[in-house]
Design a protein around this motif. Structure first.
Motif, PDB file in Angstrom:
ATOM      1  N   PRO A   1       0.827  -1.214   0.000  1.00 34.56           N
ATOM      2  CA  PRO A   1       0.000   0.000   0.000  1.00 34.56           C
ATOM      3  C   PRO A   1       0.858   1.260   0.000  1.00 34.56           C
ATOM      4  N   GLY A   2       1.634   1.468  -1.064  1.00 34.78           N
ATOM      5  CA  GLY A   2       2.509   2.626  -1.162  1.00 34.78           C
ATOM      6  C   GLY A   2       2.329   3.334  -2.481  1.00 34.78           C
ATOM      7  N   PRO A   3       3.292   4.167  -2.882  1.00 36.02           N
ATOM      8  CA  PRO A   3       3.178   4.922  -4.135  1.00 36.02           C
ATOM      9  C   PRO A   3       2.982   4.052  -5.365  1.00 36.02           C
ATOM     10  N   ALA A   4       3.554   2.843  -5.364  1.00 38.56           N
ATOM     11  CA  ALA A   4       3.427   1.958  -6.526  1.00 38.56           C
ATOM     12  C   ALA A   4       1.982   1.572  -6.801  1.00 38.56           C
ATOM     13  N   SER A   5       1.128   1.690  -5.781  1.00 41.25           N
ATOM     14  CA  SER A   5      -0.277   1.304  -5.964  1.00 41.25           C
ATOM     15  C   SER A   5      -1.079   2.374  -6.705  1.00 41.25           C
ATOM     16  N   GLY A   6      -0.528   3.583  -6.825  1.00 39.95           N
ATOM     17  CA  GLY A   6      -1.273   4.681  -7.443  1.00 39.95           C
ATOM     18  C   GLY A   6      -1.772   4.402  -8.844  1.00 39.95           C
ATOM     19  N   PRO A   7      -0.912   3.985  -9.792  1.00 44.70           N
ATOM     20  CA  PRO A   7      -1.405   3.716 -11.152  1.00 44.70           C
ATOM     21  C   PRO A   7      -2.455   2.607 -11.207  1.00 44.70           C
ATOM     22  N   LEU A   8      -2.317   1.595 -10.348  1.00 48.19           N
ATOM     23  CA  LEU A   8      -3.296   0.507 -10.343  1.00 48.19           C
ATOM     24  C   LEU A   8      -4.648   1.002  -9.848  1.00 48.19           C
ATOM     25  N   LEU A   9      -4.628   1.785  -8.770  1.00 48.90           N
ATOM     26  CA  LEU A   9      -5.881   2.299  -8.221  1.00 48.90           C
ATOM     27  C   LEU A   9      -6.552   3.279  -9.179  1.00 48.90           C
TER      28      LEU A   9
ATOM     29  N   ALA B   1     -10.121  -3.635  -3.270  1.00 50.41           N
ATOM     30  CA  ALA B   1      -8.667  -3.515  -3.152  1.00 50.41           C
ATOM     31  C   ALA B   1      -8.162  -4.648  -2.275  1.00 50.41           C
ATOM     32  N   VAL B   2      -7.351  -5.534  -2.857  1.00 48.93           N
ATOM     33  CA  VAL B   2      -6.940  -6.777  -2.208  1.00 48.93           C
ATOM     34  C   VAL B   2      -5.467  -6.715  -1.842  1.00 48.93           C
ATOM     35  N   ARG B   3      -5.199  -7.019  -0.579  1.00 51.60           N
ATOM     36  CA  ARG B   3      -3.818  -7.070  -0.084  1.00 51.60           C
ATOM     37  C   ARG B   3      -3.617  -8.406   0.594  1.00 51.60           C
TER      38      ARG B   3
ATOM     39  N   ARG C   1      -4.840  -3.330   7.418  1.00 47.70           N
ATOM     40  CA  ARG C   1      -6.096  -2.774   6.929  1.00 47.70           C
ATOM     41  C   ARG C   1      -6.133  -1.266   7.182  1.00 47.70           C
ATOM     42  N   GLY C   2      -5.572  -0.831   8.318  1.00 46.17           N
ATOM     43  CA  GLY C   2      -5.498   0.595   8.596  1.00 46.17           C
ATOM     44  C   GLY C   2      -4.589   1.308   7.612  1.00 46.17           C
ATOM     45  N   LEU C   3      -3.444   0.686   7.281  1.00 43.33           N
ATOM     46  CA  LEU C   3      -2.539   1.274   6.294  1.00 43.33           C
ATOM     47  C   LEU C   3      -3.198   1.359   4.923  1.00 43.33           C
TER      48      LEU C   3
ATOM     49  N   VAL D   1      -4.146   4.709   2.564  1.00 46.50           N
ATOM     50  CA  VAL D   1      -3.763   4.881   1.162  1.00 46.50           C
ATOM     51  C   VAL D   1      -4.989   5.145   0.292  1.00 46.50           C
ATOM     52  N   LEU D   2      -6.087   4.478   0.603  1.00 41.53           N
ATOM     53  CA  LEU D   2      -7.293   4.620  -0.200  1.00 41.53           C
ATOM     54  C   LEU D   2      -8.034   5.928   0.058  1.00 41.53           C
ATOM     55  N   GLY D   3      -7.775   6.588   1.204  1.00 40.48           N
ATOM     56  CA  GLY D   3      -8.497   7.802   1.553  1.00 40.48           C
ATOM     57  C   GLY D   3      -8.498   8.857   0.460  1.00 40.48           C
ATOM     58  N   PRO D   4      -7.332   9.289  -0.042  1.00 35.07           N
ATOM     59  CA  PRO D   4      -7.323  10.301  -1.099  1.00 35.07           C
ATOM     60  C   PRO D   4      -8.018   9.851  -2.381  1.00 35.07           C
ATOM     61  N   TRP D   5      -7.948   8.554  -2.665  1.00 36.39           N
ATOM     62  CA  TRP D   5      -8.608   8.049  -3.866  1.00 36.39           C
ATOM     63  C   TRP D   5     -10.122   8.048  -3.707  1.00 36.39           C
ATOM     64  N   ARG D   6     -10.598   7.787  -2.500  1.00 41.28           N
ATOM     65  CA  ARG D   6     -12.047   7.870  -2.253  1.00 41.28           C
ATOM     66  C   ARG D   6     -12.536   9.304  -2.447  1.00 41.28           C
ATOM     67  N   GLU D   7     -11.720  10.280  -2.052  1.00 44.09           N
ATOM     68  CA  GLU D   7     -12.101  11.680  -2.251  1.00 44.09           C
ATOM     69  C   GLU D   7     -12.095  12.042  -3.730  1.00 44.09           C
ATOM     70  N   ARG D   8     -11.158  11.481  -4.461  1.00 45.39           N
ATOM     71  CA  ARG D   8     -11.062  11.780  -5.893  1.00 45.39           C
ATOM     72  C   ARG D   8     -12.170  11.103  -6.689  1.00 45.39           C
ATOM     73  N   PHE D   9     -12.629   9.933  -6.231  1.00 46.72           N
ATOM     74  CA  PHE D   9     -13.702   9.188  -6.899  1.00 46.72           C
ATOM     75  C   PHE D   9     -14.834   8.972  -5.890  1.00 46.72           C
ATOM     76  N   PRO D  10     -15.538  10.038  -5.511  1.00 47.41           N
ATOM     77  CA  PRO D  10     -16.510   9.917  -4.417  1.00 47.41           C
ATOM     78  C   PRO D  10     -17.689   9.009  -4.715  1.00 47.41           C
ATOM     79  N   GLY D  11     -17.994   8.782  -5.971  1.00 46.42           N
ATOM     80  CA  GLY D  11     -19.153   7.959  -6.299  1.00 46.42           C
ATOM     81  C   GLY D  11     -18.850   6.488  -6.458  1.00 46.42           C
ATOM     82  N   VAL D  12     -17.597   6.094  -6.245  1.00 41.06           N
ATOM     83  CA  VAL D  12     -17.211   4.700  -6.453  1.00 41.06           C
ATOM     84  C   VAL D  12     -17.032   4.010  -5.103  1.00 41.06           C
ATOM     85  N   PRO D  13     -17.845   3.004  -4.782  1.00 38.03           N
ATOM     86  CA  PRO D  13     -17.644   2.263  -3.531  1.00 38.03           C
ATOM     87  C   PRO D  13     -16.332   1.478  -3.589  1.00 38.03           C
TER      88      PRO D  13
END
Length: 295
Positions: free
Chosen positions: A163-171, A187-189, A217-219, A223-235
């Motif tokens: 759950p680091g920077p490398a996950s950005g393009p995948l997410l 998102a599977v870890r 799961r907390g980590l 990581v997912l927090g900013p992506w949830r804000e960027r895609f607010p309509g996607v569960p």
């Protein structure tokens, strides 16, 4: 994500299924669609009499496929290109400016297994953009979301090795696809299993694994927090599971409309490697699989 959706066509059933997926993806984003055929790379089942007329065969493949796709997606911005260079080279060249490359893969019997040729493996290993393989005969791809099987495939599954920077393009790829199709993201870890222990130690090890899963799961949530804000309509569903990474991802992908895995970028087209999780997904996941390069 800009640039066209580029699909490689060779006239086979697998490439036609890939074209159906590519057209639907292009229509939903929306993005232009490019149908690409290399007349130097013909499928094995082209009759011998047609081989000297490779260009004519290629034009026929492109014209027929374009017509079928436009019947289904009338407002699609579609273009075709016939090239005289090897298919892998042509696809990689177009990948420099494409949003995604799309390749067909032959299904294998009654089990969910891909048969990937050298062209597909090379493109998947070094493409500068995300590359997607689509299994021939996938009913959800060919019939669309109204097919009964689509009801059980309602997620975009993305495997995150860390759950680091490398996950950005995948997410970004997974969330963009989910938003376009009205799906949720899983998102599977996977965490490495503990070493074998004696029965007397098993309870304490399982307790330690649970605590470690909670921390991870907390980590992942962070990581997912900013992506949830960027895609607010996607569960977005978080899944952290202890076990072999390939097994965890394959189990999660059962409900996938698309499965997303990553690979490291490579400096040369002649040096590439797909990791074991990507290989497992490409060969055994029944839905389309996207391989996304990352740093």
């Amino acid at each position: 994500m800009t640039g066209p959706v580029v699909v490689g066509l060779d006239g086979s059933a697998a490439s036609l299924t890939a074209a159906w997926w590519a057209a639907h993806e292009a229509a939903e984003r929306p993005l232009p669609l490019l149908l690409l055929h290399s007349w130097t790379t013909q499928p094995f089942d082209v009759p011998d009499a047609e081989e000297p007329h490779g260009k004519q065969y290629g034009r026929t493949v492109l014209r027929r496929t374009a017509g079928e796709l436009l019947d289904r997606h009338g407002d699609l911005a579609l273009s075709t290109e016939l090239v005289d260079v090897p298919a892998a080279r042509a696809l990689l060249d177009r990948g420099e400016s494409a949003a995604v490359l799309v390749l067909g893969s032959r299904g294998h019997g009654s089990v969910a297994s891909f048969l990937l040729g050298s062209i597909s493996l090379r493109v998947l290993g070094v493409a500068p953009c995300p590359a997607v393989t689509v299994r021939a005969g996938d009913p959800v791809v060919e019939a669309g979301p109204d097919h009964p099987a689509a009801a059980g495939r309602d997620e975009i599954v993305v495997g995150l090795s860390e759950p680091g920077p490398a996950s950005g393009p995948l997410l970004e790829f997974a969330l963009t696809a989910a938003r376009a199709h009205g799906l949720r993201v899983r998102a599977v870890r996977a965490l490495q299993s503990s070493l074998l222990v004696s029965p007397a130690q098993q309870a304490s090890v399982e307790d330690a694994d649970r605590r470690r899963e909670e921390r991870e799961r907390g980590l992942l949530a962070a990581v997912l927090g900013p992506w949830r804000e960027r895609f607010p309509g996607v569960p977005v569903v978080e899944q952290v599971t202890t076990g072999p990474a390939t097994q965890v991802l394959l189990s999660a992908a059962v409900r996938g409309r698309l499965t997303v895995v990553g690979r490291r970028r490579h400096v040369s087209r002649h040096t590439w490697k797909l990791g074991p999780v990507a290989h497992a997904a490409l060969h055994h996941v029944p839905c389309p699989v996207a391989v996304v390069p990352h740093d």
